[in-house]
Design a protein around this motif. Sequence first.
Motif, PDB file in Angstrom:
ATOM      1  N   GLY A   1      -5.684 -12.836 -23.251  1.00 31.88           N
ATOM      2  CA  GLY A   1      -6.672 -13.802 -22.784  1.00 31.88           C
ATOM      3  C   GLY A   1      -8.110 -13.326 -22.878  1.00 31.88           C
ATOM      4  N   VAL A   2      -8.317 -12.106 -23.384  1.00 35.45           N
ATOM      5  CA  VAL A   2      -9.674 -11.547 -23.475  1.00 35.45           C
ATOM      6  C   VAL A   2     -10.109 -11.539 -24.939  1.00 35.45           C
ATOM      7  N   LEU A   3     -11.204 -12.238 -25.227  1.00 43.42           N
ATOM      8  CA  LEU A   3     -11.778 -12.218 -26.568  1.00 43.42           C
ATOM      9  C   LEU A   3     -12.498 -10.890 -26.730  1.00 43.42           C
ATOM     10  N   GLN A   4     -12.064 -10.095 -27.693  1.00 42.67           N
ATOM     11  CA  GLN A   4     -12.605  -8.753 -27.901  1.00 42.67           C
ATOM     12  C   GLN A   4     -13.831  -8.809 -28.827  1.00 42.67           C
ATOM     13  N   GLY A   5     -14.866  -9.505 -28.409  1.00 43.58           N
ATOM     14  CA  GLY A   5     -16.067  -9.615 -29.233  1.00 43.58           C
ATOM     15  C   GLY A   5     -16.893 -10.821 -28.835  1.00 43.58           C
ATOM     16  N   ARG A   6     -17.716 -11.234 -29.756  1.00 45.60           N
ATOM     17  CA  ARG A   6     -18.670 -12.314 -29.493  1.00 45.60           C
ATOM     18  C   ARG A   6     -18.032 -13.690 -29.627  1.00 45.60           C
ATOM     19  N   LEU A   7     -18.661 -14.638 -28.923  1.00 41.76           N
ATOM     20  CA  LEU A   7     -18.317 -16.054 -29.035  1.00 41.76           C
ATOM     21  C   LEU A   7     -19.576 -16.744 -29.542  1.00 41.76           C
TER      22      LEU A   7
END
Length: 184
Positions: A105-111
């Motif tokens: 559930g954790v985006l490992q970078g930019r959105l």
Amino acid sequence: MAALTVPAVAQTPPAGRPDAGFDAPASPAAIAAVLDPVLRGKRGSIGIAVYSVDRSAPLYLRSADQSLLPASNTKIVTGAAALEVLGEDYRFRTQVIRRASIVDGVLQGRLYLKGYGDPTLRQADLARLAEQVKDNGITKVTGKLIVDTTFFDDQRYNPGWSTSYADDYYAAPISGLTLAPNAD
């Protein structure tokens, strides 16, 4: 700069003005004979440029080199041009893009939030986009939110216009991503 092409040939002369009708392409003098009396004494700023479709030389110029604020009726021409170019089914879009992987559930970078010039984008639309991000399993982002406004160039205002009212809501700069204050 927008241009509206109108043939410089009058089909029927107005009553009492036989010289205003042209059976052949209009000469500069004939166009001036029609336009000058109409424009004489008018208040406000008026700029006109009449060019022949067959020739590149101007047929009539009146303050044509002045930068003027467009009148409200310019919206009609702009709307018609947009309808012709974009089509009646065109819809603006705003995208949320990720390039990194999602782990638990954790985006490992930019959105990234990418705008494409939607003049009606409101806070509720951004809330829906945030819900879509959550619905796709992202509960946390380790990187930054990058707002991408590069759909248009970096010229935010017409250089000939005053920026004294640039902070007012009705004078929003040109940008790929703007937030509308209300539903108008």
